[in-house]
Design a protein around this motif. Sequence first.
Motif, PDB file in Angstrom:
ATOM      1  N   ILE A 232       0.861  -1.181   0.000  1.00  0.00           N
ATOM      2  CA  ILE A 232       0.000   0.000   0.000  1.00  0.00           C
ATOM      3  C   ILE A 232       0.899   1.234   0.000  1.00  0.00           C
ATOM      4  O   ILE A 232       1.790   1.366   0.843  1.00  0.00           O
ATOM      5  N   ALA A 233       0.677   2.133  -0.942  1.00  0.00           N
ATOM      6  CA  ALA A 233       1.490   3.342  -1.034  1.00  0.00           C
ATOM      7  C   ALA A 233       1.187   4.265   0.142  1.00  0.00           C
ATOM      8  O   ALA A 233       0.030   4.482   0.490  1.00  0.00           O
ATOM      9  N   PHE A 234       2.239   4.803   0.742  1.00  0.00           N
ATOM     10  CA  PHE A 234       2.064   5.791   1.809  1.00  0.00           C
ATOM     11  C   PHE A 234       2.392   7.167   1.237  1.00  0.00           C
ATOM     12  O   PHE A 234       3.492   7.400   0.729  1.00  0.00           O
ATOM     13  N   LEU A 235       1.412   8.077   1.329  1.00  0.00           N
ATOM     14  CA  LEU A 235       1.520   9.400   0.720  1.00  0.00           C
ATOM     15  C   LEU A 235       1.423  10.471   1.799  1.00  0.00           C
ATOM     16  O   LEU A 235       0.318  10.800   2.249  1.00  0.00           O
ATOM     17  N   PRO A 236       2.529  11.014   2.266  1.00  0.00           N
ATOM     18  CA  PRO A 236       2.459  12.044   3.300  1.00  0.00           C
ATOM     19  C   PRO A 236       1.810  13.322   2.796  1.00  0.00           C
ATOM     20  O   PRO A 236       2.152  13.827   1.718  1.00  0.00           O
ATOM     21  N   TRP A 237       0.847  13.831   3.577  1.00  0.00           N
ATOM     22  CA  TRP A 237       0.373  15.184   3.304  1.00  0.00           C
ATOM     23  C   TRP A 237       0.871  16.099   4.424  1.00  0.00           C
ATOM     24  O   TRP A 237       1.230  15.645   5.498  1.00  0.00           O
ATOM     25  N   SER A 238       0.909  17.388   4.122  1.00  0.00           N
ATOM     26  CA  SER A 238       1.440  18.406   5.041  1.00  0.00           C
ATOM     27  C   SER A 238       2.874  18.094   5.474  1.00  0.00           C
ATOM     28  O   SER A 238       3.192  18.125   6.669  1.00  0.00           O
ATOM     29  N   PRO A 239       3.770  17.816   4.535  1.00  0.00           N
ATOM     30  CA  PRO A 239       5.153  17.524   4.912  1.00  0.00           C
ATOM     31  C   PRO A 239       5.863  18.714   5.548  1.00  0.00           C
ATOM     32  O   PRO A 239       6.908  18.546   6.179  1.00  0.00           O
ATOM     33  N   LEU A 240       5.281  19.918   5.388  1.00  0.00           N
ATOM     34  CA  LEU A 240       5.837  21.110   6.031  1.00  0.00           C
ATOM     35  C   LEU A 240       5.013  21.522   7.248  1.00  0.00           C
ATOM     36  O   LEU A 240       5.161  22.626   7.763  1.00  0.00           O
ATOM     37  N   SER A 241       4.127  20.612   7.697  1.00  0.00           N
ATOM     38  CA  SER A 241       3.291  20.863   8.868  1.00  0.00           C
ATOM     39  C   SER A 241       2.528  22.183   8.730  1.00  0.00           C
ATOM     40  O   SER A 241       2.603  23.071   9.580  1.00  0.00           O
ATOM     41  N   GLY A 242       1.771  22.278   7.644  1.00  0.00           N
ATOM     42  CA  GLY A 242       0.980  23.479   7.420  1.00  0.00           C
ATOM     43  C   GLY A 242       1.820  24.716   7.174  1.00  0.00           C
ATOM     44  O   GLY A 242       1.346  25.844   7.389  1.00  0.00           O
ATOM     45  N   GLY A 243       3.051  24.541   6.728  1.00  0.00           N
ATOM     46  CA  GLY A 243       3.951  25.660   6.470  1.00  0.00           C
ATOM     47  C   GLY A 243       4.827  26.017   7.655  1.00  0.00           C
ATOM     48  O   GLY A 243       5.748  26.846   7.535  1.00  0.00           O
ATOM     49  N   MET A 244       4.585  25.387   8.815  1.00  0.00           N
ATOM     50  CA  MET A 244       5.348  25.723  10.019  1.00  0.00           C
ATOM     51  C   MET A 244       6.840  25.490   9.865  1.00  0.00           C
ATOM     52  O   MET A 244       7.662  26.271  10.360  1.00  0.00           O
ATOM     53  N   LEU A 245       7.207  24.395   9.204  1.00  0.00           N
ATOM     54  CA  LEU A 245       8.615  24.025   9.124  1.00  0.00           C
ATOM     55  C   LEU A 245       9.446  24.978   8.263  1.00  0.00           C
ATOM     56  O   LEU A 245      10.676  24.892   8.257  1.00  0.00           O
ATOM     57  N   SER A 246       8.790  25.902   7.573  1.00  0.00           N
ATOM     58  CA  SER A 246       9.525  26.959   6.868  1.00  0.00           C
ATOM     59  C   SER A 246      10.095  27.969   7.838  1.00  0.00           C
ATOM     60  O   SER A 246      11.034  28.703   7.509  1.00  0.00           O
ATOM     61  N   GLY A 247       9.499  28.033   9.048  1.00  0.00           N
ATOM     62  CA  GLY A 247       9.911  29.008  10.042  1.00  0.00           C
ATOM     63  C   GLY A 247       9.164  30.330   9.957  1.00  0.00           C
ATOM     64  O   GLY A 247       9.367  31.213  10.795  1.00  0.00           O
TER      65      GLY A 247
END
Length: 350
Positions: A232-247
Amino acid sequence: MKYSRLGSSGLNVSRVCLGSMTWGIQNTQAQADQQIEYALSQGVNFIDTAEMYPVPPNQHTQGDTERILGNWISRNPQKREDIILASKITGPGISYIRKGNGIDGKSIVQSVDASLKRLQTDYIDLYQLHWPNRTSPHFGRHLPNKVRFSDVDPEYEINSMLEILMALDECIKAGKIRHCGLSDDTTWGIHQYLKLAETHSLPKMVSIQNEFNLLHSKDWPYLIEHCCHEDIAFLPWSPLSGGMLSGKYLDGKRPAGSRWTYEQRMGLFRDTPNSEQAIRGYIKVAEKHNITPCQLALMWCDNVDGITSTIIGATTMAQLEENIAAFKLPYSETLARDINQVLKQHIATF
């Protein structure tokens, strides 16, 4: 661009999936067109949307993202076969979509037909359940006892799943969808759908997309292990945690036009002191390795064993170019070690 097989579907999808939930509120038709064309030029062949989009959802814009994508498809029919197109049926709780009712066989058929009309296409490659009918431990509900599993009637839920699978089978046989998948579900949910598919000779779920990022890695290892061994393919969504990880949201900042300047349906549950502390740690690592914080987060996600394709989103072309470029950068052992030093201190941040 690198490609991976989408679970047991036989389809090959790019390691980058273009998310679309900003189209219709934060992005115009022209901006969406530009994003699509650029993504395709970089080898992206996977686009994800949903009947609920754009986000934040409301009854006046519901379905506009599919319409925007459909407008592009209608002007570029020769490119339709080059795209693996994914969409989703909304789960319960949205009052203006099926009066907030859950997913059943009838709603599957109706929603597929409505999405096909908005998308101006004859088929959807991957049709997903946006979230299950039962309450699932997602969207900040993953702490112990936030969800009471013992209150669930498993027989009722399994019968509901069977009805859903039968309707999906009907749509596949009619040529309206090619494959089906899950979103915001659990290992138990995956397991039940697999058992039902085998017992009743019904379609197998080929994928699941869940939130997965450096601030929220709860699906590792147990759910992702299950996906690997069940194809089963695992497809991460929100890899930037809603933009938080941009700072960009540190110290209470809210840049004009950013997602957090809009009302959030679930609130800003990711915005915690622990999250901020973790983000500062990742920014230091990114500076050390001469990459952006966003690229660091996306490179990490792409290099987690079991990940098939990471769903990215952008509101500007500069963001999209930066994000896609991350998947071409070398992921060194030193970078992985430095990221893990921060991750070990911040396994759960919200």
